[in-house]
Design a protein around this motif. Structure first.
Motif, PDB file in Angstrom:
ATOM      1  N   GLN A  13       0.992  -1.592  -0.093  1.00 23.55           N
ATOM      2  CA  GLN A  13      -0.029  -0.443  -0.052  1.00 23.55           C
ATOM      3  C   GLN A  13       1.011   1.124  -0.464  1.00 23.55           C
ATOM      4  N   ASP A  14       1.068   1.240   0.716  1.00 23.20           N
ATOM      5  CA  ASP A  14       2.606   2.204   0.684  1.00 23.20           C
ATOM      6  C   ASP A  14       4.151   2.008  -1.287  1.00 23.20           C
ATOM      7  N   LEU A  23      -1.297   0.198 -12.301  1.00 22.28           N
ATOM      8  CA  LEU A  23      -0.951  -0.891 -13.417  1.00 22.28           C
ATOM      9  C   LEU A  23      -1.392  -2.205 -12.751  1.00 22.28           C
ATOM     10  N   VAL A  24      -0.816  -2.445 -11.961  1.00 21.10           N
ATOM     11  CA  VAL A  24      -1.104  -4.426 -11.039  1.00 21.10           C
ATOM     12  C   VAL A  24      -1.967  -4.526 -11.081  1.00 21.10           C
ATOM     13  N   ARG A  25      -3.086  -3.407 -10.636  1.00 19.33           N
ATOM     14  CA  ARG A  25      -4.045  -3.277 -10.003  1.00 19.33           C
ATOM     15  C   ARG A  25      -5.149  -3.715 -11.488  1.00 19.33           C
ATOM     16  N   ASP A  39       0.637  -4.239   4.076  1.00 18.95           N
ATOM     17  CA  ASP A  39       0.567  -2.938   4.515  1.00 18.95           C
ATOM     18  C   ASP A  39       1.662  -1.890   4.040  1.00 18.95           C
ATOM     19  N   SER A  40       3.330  -2.463   3.790  1.00 20.74           N
ATOM     20  CA  SER A  40       4.653  -2.195   3.618  1.00 20.74           C
ATOM     21  C   SER A  40       5.188  -2.570   3.273  1.00 20.74           C
ATOM     22  N   ARG A  41       6.200  -2.584   1.945  1.00 21.29           N
ATOM     23  CA  ARG A  41       7.032  -2.712   1.134  1.00 21.29           C
ATOM     24  C   ARG A  41       7.928  -3.560   1.978  1.00 21.29           C
ATOM     25  N   CYS A  65      10.245  -4.409  -0.515  1.00 18.10           N
ATOM     26  CA  CYS A  65       9.571  -4.528  -2.230  1.00 18.10           C
ATOM     27  C   CYS A  65       8.068  -4.374  -2.453  1.00 18.10           C
ATOM     28  N   SER A  66       7.817  -3.839  -3.690  1.00 23.06           N
ATOM     29  CA  SER A  66       6.189  -3.183  -4.285  1.00 23.06           C
ATOM     30  C   SER A  66       5.755  -4.082  -4.492  1.00 23.06           C
ATOM     31  N   CYS A  67       6.287  -5.194  -4.490  1.00 28.05           N
ATOM     32  CA  CYS A  67       4.901  -6.400  -5.350  1.00 28.05           C
ATOM     33  C   CYS A  67       5.419  -7.608  -6.027  1.00 28.05           C
TER      34      CYS A  67
END
Length: 79
Positions: A13-14, A23-25, A39-41, A65-67
């Motif tokens: 989310q951050d 894009l990912v969504r 909650d966090s990367r 890590c974002s995704c």
């Protein structure tokens, strides 16, 4: 996600880039992939194993890590 090999996607989310989140969504929605918001990367990086463990088993030096995407859940069993 683009190759439609994903079965599950975790997105932080951050994440610092709102366009990346969109894009990912969109790719998850288009491919019918389940999306979990984390909650966090740093938490997502820890879940992915992008860290070192100290003597007590606590995570240190966690890489953000974002995704993250799961392509294979492993072997199907009765459990």
């Amino acid at each position: 996600l683009d190759r439609r090999a994903a079965r599950l996607c975790c997105l932080a989310q951050d994440c610092e880039n709102p366009e990346y989140i969109k894009l990912v969504r969109a790719l998850c929605e288009e491919g019918g992939v389940h999306l979990i918001m984390v909650d966090s990367r740093e938490q997502l990086g820890e879940w992915c194993g992008l860290c070192k463990l100290d003597m007590d088993g606590n995570a240190t030096k966690v890489v953000a890590c974002s995704c993250a995407v799961v392509t294979e859940f492993g072997e199907d069993t009765q459990a």
